[in-house]
Enzyme design. Sequence first.
Site, mmCIF file in Angstrom:
data_model
loop_
_atom_site.group_PDB
_atom_site.id
_atom_site.type_symbol
_atom_site.label_atom_id
_atom_site.label_comp_id
_atom_site.label_asym_id
_atom_site.label_seq_id
_atom_site.Cartn_x
_atom_site.Cartn_y
_atom_site.Cartn_z
ATOM 1 C CB ALA A 53 46.203 39.346 28.802
ATOM 2 N NE ARG A 94 50.687 38.698 36.692
ATOM 3 C CZ ARG A 94 50.449 37.590 35.978
ATOM 4 N NH1 ARG A 94 49.210 37.189 35.769
ATOM 5 N NH2 ARG A 94 51.445 36.907 35.469
ATOM 6 C CG ASP A 244 50.291 38.176 28.872
ATOM 7 O OD1 ASP A 244 50.546 37.034 28.455
ATOM 8 O OD2 ASP A 244 49.592 38.397 29.877
HETATM 9 O O1 MRU Z 1 50.695 34.601 34.168
HETATM 10 P P1 MRU Z 1 49.410 34.334 33.451
HETATM 11 O O2 MRU Z 1 48.824 33.007 33.774
HETATM 12 O O3 MRU Z 1 48.431 35.474 33.594
HETATM 13 O O4 MRU Z 1 49.839 34.291 31.913
HETATM 14 C C1 MRU Z 1 48.852 34.083 30.946
HETATM 15 C C2 MRU Z 1 49.370 34.037 29.570
HETATM 16 O O5 MRU Z 1 50.545 34.154 29.311
HETATM 17 C C3 MRU Z 1 48.316 33.942 28.490
HETATM 18 O O6 MRU Z 1 48.791 33.221 27.389
HETATM 19 C C4 MRU Z 1 47.936 35.362 28.045
HETATM 20 O O7 MRU Z 1 47.636 36.168 29.136
HETATM 21 C C5 MRU Z 1 46.797 35.341 27.117
HETATM 22 S S1 MRU Z 1 45.284 34.832 27.861
HETATM 23 C C6 MRU Z 1 44.072 34.903 26.657
#
Ligand code: MRU
Length: 360
Positions: A53, A94, A244
């Site tokens: 995120a 996204r 997120d």
């Molecule tokens: O689909 P992604 O790899 O972007 O998902 C990432 C996550 O779910 C993380 O845990 C979240 O974004 C936090 S990152 C500090």
Amino acid sequence: MNALSLDTVRLSKDEQSLVILDQTLLPGEVKYLRLSKGEEIWEAIYSLRVRGAPAIGVAAAYGIYLLSAQLDTEDMERFCAHFQKQKEYLDSARPTAVNLSWALRRMEGVLQRHRGTLGVEQMKKRLCQEAHAIREEDVAISRSIGQLGFSLLRPGDGILTHCNAGTLATAKYGTALAPVYIALEHGWKDLRVFCDETRPLLQGARLSAFEMCSAGVDTTLICDNMASYIMGRGEVDLVFVGCDRVAANGDFANKIGTSAVAILARHYGIPFYVCAPSSTIDLSIPSGEKIVIEERAPEEVTALWYARPMAPEGVKVRNPAFDVTHHGLVTGIITERGIAYPPFDRAFQQLGIAETEAEI
Ligand code: MRU
């Protein structure tokens, strides 16, 4: 090579492109991409070349700066219309992580505040500064989360994490893995980190395990369905995960499978902490039901990592990329401002987290 030395996302020195580490190639290949076209930046976010995120938020901030700066005009009205179009385009890459829209709205806030006083060229410079500020703040926020998370650890602890919320998911340090980096700075060498593999895109195996191994941490990779066994044997002392989007009541969205980990942690009496920059707390959403969950292509489940398809042709497949964990399963939410404990709505207020944080 320590993954902490890799730059996840930055602006190129000539300020003409976004430079990202292509995370789809890790751990096998460390390769940077220079992106300057809207379609390239959108695709990099959609395909998880840059992901996590906070890193998505930084990429979006540089992205909107670059795309708006490419318009050659002195007419502020035209500039603003172009900015708006590019902003909507990037925002569509996204849906779940609040940081994407948060960063774009913060950049838009700059435009709105200064459109009456700055010329187009000065505005471009101001937008560039804001994108740099978002990146620098992200480093400081991650470090603060790391220090607060570190205060919860004891030498020798076993930490289980899901997906990747490490340095690769942010501008530096990460959120859920930041306490481990801080522990290393204090000379702690005996923490044990369990990385859930994280089906279907394997961020745990490809990214978290890579990060932790490269930092010299005692790292164990497990398939997602092994967590109960490992927890049941008393090998896990606490769980740290990223997020997120957090709703006002403390429900939060994170990588698919996180809610199963939280349910297991509750069963085994293991503290479960969410690591969240305050910009991830979206007080405009009362509970997790309102969080939009991204659904991705079925091939990520049936075929992506296999030499041959691993499911019968035509089978129905669901591929939600995130799930929502009920706030009742959360021990605490570690923000850069302090650790929020239930009831979360009151704790957010006490930490001075206001509706405008995610809204800007
Ligand atoms: O689909 P992604 O790899 O972007 O998902 C990432 C996550 O779910 C993380 O845990 C979240 O974004 C936090 S990152 C500090």
